[in-house]
Design an enzyme around this catalytic site. Structure first.
Site, PDB file in Angstrom:
ATOM      1  N   PRO A  68     -36.458 -73.079 -85.629  1.00 14.35           N
ATOM      2  CA  PRO A  68     -35.158 -73.298 -86.254  1.00 14.35           C
ATOM      3  C   PRO A  68     -34.029 -73.202 -85.229  1.00 14.35           C
ATOM      4  O   PRO A  68     -33.862 -72.191 -84.560  1.00 14.35           O
ATOM      5  CB  PRO A  68     -35.032 -72.152 -87.260  1.00 14.35           C
ATOM      6  CG  PRO A  68     -36.322 -71.411 -87.223  1.00 14.35           C
ATOM      7  CD  PRO A  68     -37.028 -71.789 -85.972  1.00 14.35           C
ATOM      8  N   GLU A  69     -33.304 -74.263 -85.064  1.00 15.61           N
ATOM      9  CA  GLU A  69     -32.079 -74.222 -84.281  1.00 15.61           C
ATOM     10  C   GLU A  69     -30.931 -74.492 -85.245  1.00 15.61           C
ATOM     11  O   GLU A  69     -31.137 -74.554 -86.452  1.00 15.61           O
ATOM     12  CB  GLU A  69     -32.132 -75.263 -83.154  1.00 15.61           C
ATOM     13  CG  GLU A  69     -33.101 -74.854 -82.068  1.00 15.61           C
ATOM     14  CD  GLU A  69     -32.642 -75.307 -80.682  1.00 15.61           C
ATOM     15  OE1 GLU A  69     -31.427 -75.489 -80.505  1.00 15.61           O
ATOM     16  OE2 GLU A  69     -33.480 -75.486 -79.804  1.00 15.61           O
ATOM     17  N   LYS A 101     -26.747 -69.897 -85.094  1.00 22.41           N
ATOM     18  CA  LYS A 101     -28.066 -69.899 -85.733  1.00 22.41           C
ATOM     19  C   LYS A 101     -28.205 -68.773 -86.739  1.00 22.41           C
ATOM     20  O   LYS A 101     -29.306 -68.514 -87.227  1.00 22.41           O
ATOM     21  CB  LYS A 101     -29.164 -69.755 -84.667  1.00 22.41           C
ATOM     22  CG  LYS A 101     -29.083 -70.793 -83.561  1.00 22.41           C
ATOM     23  CD  LYS A 101     -30.040 -70.437 -82.451  1.00 22.41           C
ATOM     24  CE  LYS A 101     -29.669 -71.134 -81.157  1.00 22.41           C
ATOM     25  NZ  LYS A 101     -30.385 -70.579 -80.013  1.00 22.41           N
ATOM     26  N   HIS A 104     -47.613 -62.491 -92.878  1.00 23.03           N
ATOM     27  CA  HIS A 104     -46.292 -62.493 -92.233  1.00 23.03           C
ATOM     28  C   HIS A 104     -45.145 -62.714 -93.213  1.00 23.03           C
ATOM     29  O   HIS A 104     -44.057 -63.063 -92.804  1.00 23.03           O
ATOM     30  CB  HIS A 104     -46.225 -63.521 -91.107  1.00 23.03           C
ATOM     31  CG  HIS A 104     -47.396 -63.440 -90.167  1.00 23.03           C
ATOM     32  ND1 HIS A 104     -47.698 -62.295 -89.471  1.00 23.03           N
ATOM     33  CD2 HIS A 104     -48.336 -64.348 -89.826  1.00 23.03           C
ATOM     34  CE1 HIS A 104     -48.776 -62.517 -88.742  1.00 23.03           C
ATOM     35  NE2 HIS A 104     -49.183 -63.750 -88.947  1.00 23.03           N
ATOM     36  N   ARG A 107     -43.854 -64.460 -85.835  1.00 23.78           N
ATOM     37  CA  ARG A 107     -43.613 -63.875 -84.516  1.00 23.78           C
ATOM     38  C   ARG A 107     -42.602 -62.731 -84.552  1.00 23.78           C
ATOM     39  O   ARG A 107     -42.454 -62.007 -83.580  1.00 23.78           O
ATOM     40  CB  ARG A 107     -43.157 -64.970 -83.549  1.00 23.78           C
ATOM     41  CG  ARG A 107     -43.640 -64.720 -82.163  1.00 23.78           C
ATOM     42  CD  ARG A 107     -43.509 -65.958 -81.322  1.00 23.78           C
ATOM     43  NE  ARG A 107     -44.482 -66.964 -81.702  1.00 23.78           N
ATOM     44  CZ  ARG A 107     -44.603 -68.129 -81.084  1.00 23.78           C
ATOM     45  NH1 ARG A 107     -43.792 -68.424 -80.106  1.00 23.78           N
ATOM     46  NH2 ARG A 107     -45.528 -68.976 -81.453  1.00 23.78           N
ATOM     47  N   ARG A 117     -35.663 -70.522 -69.104  1.00 25.19           N
ATOM     48  CA  ARG A 117     -36.103 -71.492 -70.102  1.00 25.19           C
ATOM     49  C   ARG A 117     -36.592 -72.765 -69.413  1.00 25.19           C
ATOM     50  O   ARG A 117     -35.986 -73.225 -68.443  1.00 25.19           O
ATOM     51  CB  ARG A 117     -34.944 -71.866 -71.032  1.00 25.19           C
ATOM     52  CG  ARG A 117     -34.482 -70.734 -71.922  1.00 25.19           C
ATOM     53  CD  ARG A 117     -35.512 -70.411 -72.971  1.00 25.19           C
ATOM     54  NE  ARG A 117     -35.154 -69.208 -73.691  1.00 25.19           N
ATOM     55  CZ  ARG A 117     -35.685 -68.020 -73.416  1.00 25.19           C
ATOM     56  NH1 ARG A 117     -36.587 -67.883 -72.478  1.00 25.19           N
ATOM     57  NH2 ARG A 117     -35.323 -66.966 -74.114  1.00 25.19           N
TER      58      ARG A 117
END
Length: 296
Positions: free
Chosen positions: A2-3, A65, A110, A133, A285
């Site tokens: 998700p951005e 975000k 999760h 995560r 990155r």
DNA sequence: CTGGTCTCCTGATCGC
DNA sequence: TGCGATCAGGAGACCA
């Protein structure tokens, strides 16, 4: 992952369903996804009222975000509450009618928090926060003022990237001597540019990711600001056209399958000049760019 | 204050 | 087909 476009799309699809809804009950399965501004995890007991139990949802806001669910307390004497959510890398917020079969099997793994809601029209709904995560989390705040002012809230976020203006972008990013790619990723400068759209925006504006902010010409700042807004807006548009009813959706997999021009295309031919795209690490990155179309 | 590195975490993918 | 190694990455912690 998700951005900003995914989060904005989530906000737009959640709002009509959630606004006016009452939170009947909350079930927290993993305490450590509830974070407190200023510390990694909540040290003390998490109260379900912090997760909006008993409240009526009034609005959903976004900065970068980060998403904020804004609620009124049930009693007139109690203060309102705000729950900020961050999806991290793998976070998902899903809403299903309560009559739908409960999430089972692997999909139940999760799932860290579940809300039972009654929508404004009386429909019973279930909302779940799932994040394998666990880079994401839930941040309770007392109020919108609290969210906006408290360190660890939105006070440290820069202006939203979707509407960033050339002058603001320049002022903000010029505060650092880092490479422009690293500066774009810093949420305190501009909120909402992640790794994918940083690379895409730099390619679209023909700016090499290692360029220094103080080295950029006015025309380059204009191109970059337009590219940042453009790539984000196009991704939102693409998402909005491919999803119908989020309430019925089992997930948002592959939602933004817009073709990226550089991200994930290292070694493949540049869409502009057909030369193989370069890959290197900038700001910890993976960064993909074209040495010819984005001269240093 | 700034900039660089480390850490968290699990699923997908790769090489053998 | 199996399995260990590697990689992905947002953002805060941490350190020079």
């Amino acid at each position: 992952m998700p951005e900003l476009p995914e989060i904005e799309h989530l906000r737009r699809t959640l709002a009509p369903v959630l606004i006016g809804a009452r939170v009947l009950s909350v079930r927290l399965r993993r305490r450590d996804i509830v974070r407190v501004a200023g510390s990694r995890i909540a040290r003390r007991g998490v109260r379900m009222r912090d997760l909006l139990e008993g409240a009526v949802i009034r609005d959903i806001a976004r900065r970068g975000k980060s998403l904020a669910v804004i609620a009124d307390a049930e009693s007139a004497t109690a203060a309102g509450r705000v729950l900020a959510l961050h999806m991290g890398m793998t976070g998902r917020l899903l809403i299903t009618p309560q009559s739908a079969p409960r999430v089972r099997g692997d999909a139940r793994r999760h799932v860290h928090c579940e809300w039972v809601l009654r929508a404004a029209d009386g429909r019973p709904l279930r909302m779940i926060f799932r994040d394998p995560r666990r880079f994401g989390g839930l941040w309770p705040f007392d109020s919108m003022d609290d969210l906006l002012a408290r360190p660890g809230g939105w006070s440290r976020l820069g202006p939203d990237a979707l509407t960033i203006e050339t002058r603001t972008l320049r002022e903000r990013l010029s505060r650092t001597s880092q490479p422009i790619k690293a500066a774009l990723l810093n949420q305190t400068h501009v909120a909402g540019v992640g790794n994918i759209y940083a690379d895409e925006a730099l390619f679209a504006s023909r700016i090499h990711p290692m360029r220094r902010p103080d080295d950029l010409a006015p025309g380059e700042w204009r191109r970059m600001a337009a590219a940042v807004r453009g790539v984000l807006q196009r991704a939102i548009d693409a998402g909005g056209s491919t999803i119908r009813d989020y309430v019925d959706a089992s997930g948002a997999e592959g939602l933004f399958a817009v073709e990226h021009r550089v991200y994930g295309r290292g070694g493949l031919p540049c869409v502009g000049c057909r030369r193989p795209l370069n890959v290197r690490t900038i700001g910890q990155r993976t960064t993909v760019y074209c040495t010819r179309c984005q001269p240093s």
